[in-house]
Design a protein around this motif. Sequence first.
Motif, mmCIF file in Angstrom:
data_model
loop_
_atom_site.group_PDB
_atom_site.id
_atom_site.type_symbol
_atom_site.label_atom_id
_atom_site.label_comp_id
_atom_site.label_asym_id
_atom_site.label_seq_id
_atom_site.Cartn_x
_atom_site.Cartn_y
_atom_site.Cartn_z
ATOM 1 N N LYS A 40 8.117 -8.617 -4.494
ATOM 2 C CA LYS A 40 7.388 -7.438 -4.054
ATOM 3 C C LYS A 40 5.888 -7.711 -3.936
ATOM 4 C CE LYS A 40 7.730 -3.205 -2.976
ATOM 5 N NZ LYS A 40 6.907 -3.481 -1.836
ATOM 6 N N ARG A 41 5.377 -8.480 -4.863
ATOM 7 C CA ARG A 41 3.935 -8.561 -5.024
ATOM 8 C C ARG A 41 3.244 -9.501 -4.052
ATOM 9 N NH1 ARG A 41 0.912 -6.365 -9.184
ATOM 10 N NH2 ARG A 41 -0.977 -7.614 -9.022
ATOM 11 N N THR A 42 3.802 -10.714 -3.957
ATOM 12 C CA THR A 42 3.068 -11.829 -3.351
ATOM 13 C C THR A 42 2.451 -11.513 -1.991
ATOM 14 O OG1 THR A 42 5.228 -12.586 -2.690
ATOM 15 C CG2 THR A 42 4.224 -13.674 -4.574
ATOM 16 N N GLY A 43 3.290 -11.220 -0.989
ATOM 17 C CA GLY A 43 2.805 -11.144 0.376
ATOM 18 C C GLY A 43 1.817 -10.015 0.600
ATOM 19 N N LEU A 44 2.150 -8.850 0.088
ATOM 20 C CA LEU A 44 1.360 -7.665 0.411
ATOM 21 C C LEU A 44 0.046 -7.587 -0.348
ATOM 22 C CD1 LEU A 44 3.682 -4.604 0.900
ATOM 23 C CD2 LEU A 44 1.883 -5.463 2.382
ATOM 24 N N SER A 45 -0.008 -8.327 -1.451
ATOM 25 C CA SER A 45 -1.128 -8.131 -2.361
ATOM 26 C C SER A 45 -2.496 -8.281 -1.699
ATOM 27 C CB SER A 45 -0.995 -9.112 -3.518
ATOM 28 O OG SER A 45 -1.975 -8.849 -4.447
ATOM 29 N N LEU A 46 -2.679 -9.390 -0.988
ATOM 30 C CA LEU A 46 -3.987 -9.660 -0.395
ATOM 31 C C LEU A 46 -4.335 -8.613 0.660
ATOM 32 C CD1 LEU A 46 -6.314 -11.688 -0.416
ATOM 33 C CD2 LEU A 46 -5.204 -12.812 1.512
ATOM 34 N N VAL A 47 -3.325 -8.255 1.477
ATOM 35 C CA VAL A 47 -3.545 -7.239 2.502
ATOM 36 C C VAL A 47 -3.965 -5.928 1.853
ATOM 37 C CG1 VAL A 47 -2.476 -5.997 4.404
ATOM 38 C CG2 VAL A 47 -1.816 -8.353 3.930
ATOM 39 N N THR A 48 -3.308 -5.583 0.753
ATOM 40 C CA THR A 48 -3.646 -4.333 0.074
ATOM 41 C C THR A 48 -5.084 -4.357 -0.419
ATOM 42 O OG1 THR A 48 -1.377 -4.351 -0.684
ATOM 43 C CG2 THR A 48 -2.822 -2.720 -1.658
ATOM 44 N N HIS A 49 -5.457 -5.472 -1.052
ATOM 45 C CA HIS A 49 -6.838 -5.584 -1.531
ATOM 46 C C HIS A 49 -7.830 -5.404 -0.391
ATOM 47 C CE1 HIS A 49 -6.668 -6.644 -5.759
ATOM 48 N NE2 HIS A 49 -5.575 -7.345 -5.511
ATOM 49 N N LEU A 50 -7.568 -6.108 0.724
ATOM 50 C CA LEU A 50 -8.500 -6.053 1.845
ATOM 51 C C LEU A 50 -8.569 -4.655 2.446
ATOM 52 C CD1 LEU A 50 -8.029 -9.410 3.742
ATOM 53 C CD2 LEU A 50 -10.065 -8.536 2.590
ATOM 54 N N ALA A 51 -7.387 -4.065 2.665
ATOM 55 C CA ALA A 51 -7.360 -2.735 3.279
ATOM 56 C C ALA A 51 -8.088 -1.727 2.403
ATOM 57 C CB ALA A 51 -5.913 -2.303 3.502
ATOM 58 N N THR A 52 -7.866 -1.812 1.083
ATOM 59 C CA THR A 52 -8.545 -0.886 0.187
ATOM 60 C C THR A 52 -10.050 -1.103 0.241
ATOM 61 O OG1 THR A 52 -6.637 -1.149 -1.240
ATOM 62 C CG2 THR A 52 -8.493 0.058 -2.143
ATOM 63 N N LEU A 53 -10.438 -2.374 0.273
ATOM 64 C CA LEU A 53 -11.866 -2.682 0.310
ATOM 65 C C LEU A 53 -12.509 -2.085 1.564
ATOM 66 C CD1 LEU A 53 -13.885 -4.272 -1.396
ATOM 67 C CD2 LEU A 53 -13.609 -6.163 0.207
ATOM 68 N N VAL A 54 -11.844 -2.257 2.707
ATOM 69 C CA VAL A 54 -12.383 -1.708 3.952
ATOM 70 C C VAL A 54 -12.519 -0.195 3.839
ATOM 71 C CG1 VAL A 54 -11.871 -1.309 6.391
ATOM 72 C CG2 VAL A 54 -11.541 -3.572 5.405
ATOM 73 N N LEU A 55 -11.478 0.440 3.322
ATOM 74 C CA LEU A 55 -11.481 1.896 3.184
ATOM 75 C C LEU A 55 -12.642 2.346 2.299
ATOM 76 C CD1 LEU A 55 -9.554 4.093 4.233
ATOM 77 C CD2 LEU A 55 -8.479 4.088 2.000
ATOM 78 N N VAL A 56 -12.801 1.670 1.159
ATOM 79 C CA VAL A 56 -13.869 2.052 0.230
ATOM 80 C C VAL A 56 -15.238 1.866 0.879
ATOM 81 C CG1 VAL A 56 -15.005 1.408 -1.924
ATOM 82 C CG2 VAL A 56 -12.545 1.681 -1.866
ATOM 83 N N ILE A 57 -15.387 0.755 1.607
ATOM 84 C CA ILE A 57 -16.690 0.508 2.251
ATOM 85 C C ILE A 57 -16.992 1.591 3.275
ATOM 86 C CG2 ILE A 57 -17.894 -1.033 3.844
ATOM 87 C CD1 ILE A 57 -16.659 -3.357 2.281
#
Lengths: 408, 328
Positions: free
Chosen positions: A7-24
């Motif tokens: 569950k974790r591996t593939g999506l993890s980085l995308v999630t981090h990036l997407a959240t970062l973009v949203l927060v910015i």
Amino acid sequence: MDNIAGKRTGLSLVTHLATLVLVIVWIVPTLGLLITSLRDQDAISQTGWWRALQGAPQPYVLSIPVDDQVQRDGLWVLETNVFAGPTGEALPDDILDRSRVDAFGTSRLRGPTTEPGETVETRDGVTVTVEANGDLRAAAPERMTGQLVLPMALVAPPQLTLDNYAEVLTDMNTAERQQARSMGQQLDDMLFSDEALFGPFVNTMTVAIPATVIPIVIAAFAAYALAWMDFPGRGLLIAVVVGLLVVPLQLAFVPLTIIHGWLGIGKSFLGIWLAHTGFGLPLAVYLLRNYMVGLPRDIIENAKVDGATDFQIFTKIVLPLSFPALASFAIFQFLWTWNDLLVASVFLPADTDSTVMTRFVVTNLLGSRGGEWHILAAAAFVMIAVPLLVFFAMQKYLVRGMLAGSVK
Amino acid sequence: MLDSVIVSGIVTIIIGVGGMFAYFWASNWVLDHVFLPAKGEHAGRNINRANQIRPWLFLFPAMFALGLYLVVPVFYSGWLSVTSGVAAGGWYRNYSEIFANDTFRIALLNNMLWVLVVPAASTFFGLIAAQLTDRLSWGNIAKSLIFMPMAISFVGASLIWSFVYHPDIEIGVVNAIRGLFGAESGVTLIDGDIVDSFLLMVVLIWIQTGFAMVILSAALRGVPEETIEAAIIDGANSFDVFFKIKVPQIMGTIVVVWTTITILVLKVYDIVAAMGNQYRNLEILPTQMMRYFDSGNYGFATAISVVIMILVLPVMVWNIRQARSETR
């Protein structure tokens, strides 16, 4: 859910990036205005706030005296620093400390086109090198005469200042404040002058605090009755409260203006306190009742068996236990009354003695000083500083209150 | 000057709060000791009667304030809208006049757009944000930052976004981003086009997404894990899990969030007043209502407020039915 295989591996980085973009995206607008409020008036119109920390290159023409040149290895050499000595003294004060050279040139016509550290030759055969820190080395086969005239782009260090805040709170810039002080004006006079924001700041507080406290008391008693007392018509009353939650305030403006006129309240602080109380009550009663109804029945029934009256049960048991709900309503109501423009436009007079910040900004600042962003930005942050403090300090209760009303 | 303002505020709080407690205490005391004392030959009967009256003592101040400030005005506004300034032309004159007015029709259309776009976008972004932040180690910080605009006043938010929309390419972020893609100079973004309303809606979406996120994130945590595990075992990917397993299960909460934001949108006034006050094409019903209110045209003002009330009515009925089904 994290422990589910694959569950974790593939999506993890995308999630981090997407959240970062949203927060910015979410914080950049606020950040921009915050930085702007701390910048010098001139800097705001010259460069974007995102360049506030790198400073803006300003063109200057420097005249460097050549008196200190020495003869070395058959060349006349001048070594000096453009920020020191008479050259530096001719520069404006703010460019001196920690400034650097962004580019230089040898022709006033072509301007500063050479990167610092590189060497160019002037028309007179002088080779010139300027370092970023201002160190200059000029060398010529023959003794130099007159002055070296060099165009340079200099970058002043970023300067953040609280001047804008002082200006918006007193409606005077630094020079005007000094003048007023020399004419014997006290800080008090400046803060309460007609176009200063400090008066509206105090007024906002005067509106918000009583308008937060009073409905809590009234609503708490009503919520207790609706939660723990049995009487005919209780269900109907609860339904009415839920219905009133969504009544548009606009409906109340004309009638209440007329009613307040009859009662002799008119447009005044008393009028707006009462109005905010009335408008805040549905949410207060609804939130508090929902919370109180969930308190353990045993405690209340035991107290009744022991002979406690309803008034005692309410003040000694229910009220202390309901603290989280009281706190969350208090935050809602405080944010709402502090931030409100509409109710204040209707129930308060427009003069500076009683107008609130939101209205002052919309009618006085946006109208007459719409282009002066150093004023507007500082005013915005004077306005939102207190709610932001409340928000970050009491976020837990705010979230709890919101969830009480909507998630089952 | 400062002293007197603060003193009057404090005195009001003391009088207000102290007065309320004094009222509740005194009215209970009078009830129990003077009117219906719990002693003497009718002690039992008196206690029962006192207990029937007491709830109303607790409720009275709230009912009085709600009645005077919300219930009476609803009917009074309705009454004024059909009687004020209608001397010639029948009771419906105010309504027929406002509906004949071009600006009113623009305002109504804009209001519809706001109601369609803002709740949908806020709920959508809130859902995305809730799902994204749910699994992150720094999720709570991210949530806090997305939630923060909730504390900012509409006027403050309008200033923040006016600056983002600033026409100068070296000042406004939007124009600066256009510059990155080769634009030479900035453009005025809000100049009274009917589509500029969307730029104003962005401000409210920015504020409300945090609200939607907080509530939906709590709801997402409430989704039973078995359902998710079963879906994954059956070969569902993350998108399937989210859209086909989680979202249907929190549909109830999504509807609540949606309607709550819809109500808020119908009341919004500050953003348009601060950002688009001079443009007729950006008007919404509340700004129009305030224009008539300020000019003393109470007939038109109340008629518009009744129109807003009618737009809210379906949500109100739905809310009451929900609440009643829960209390039963």
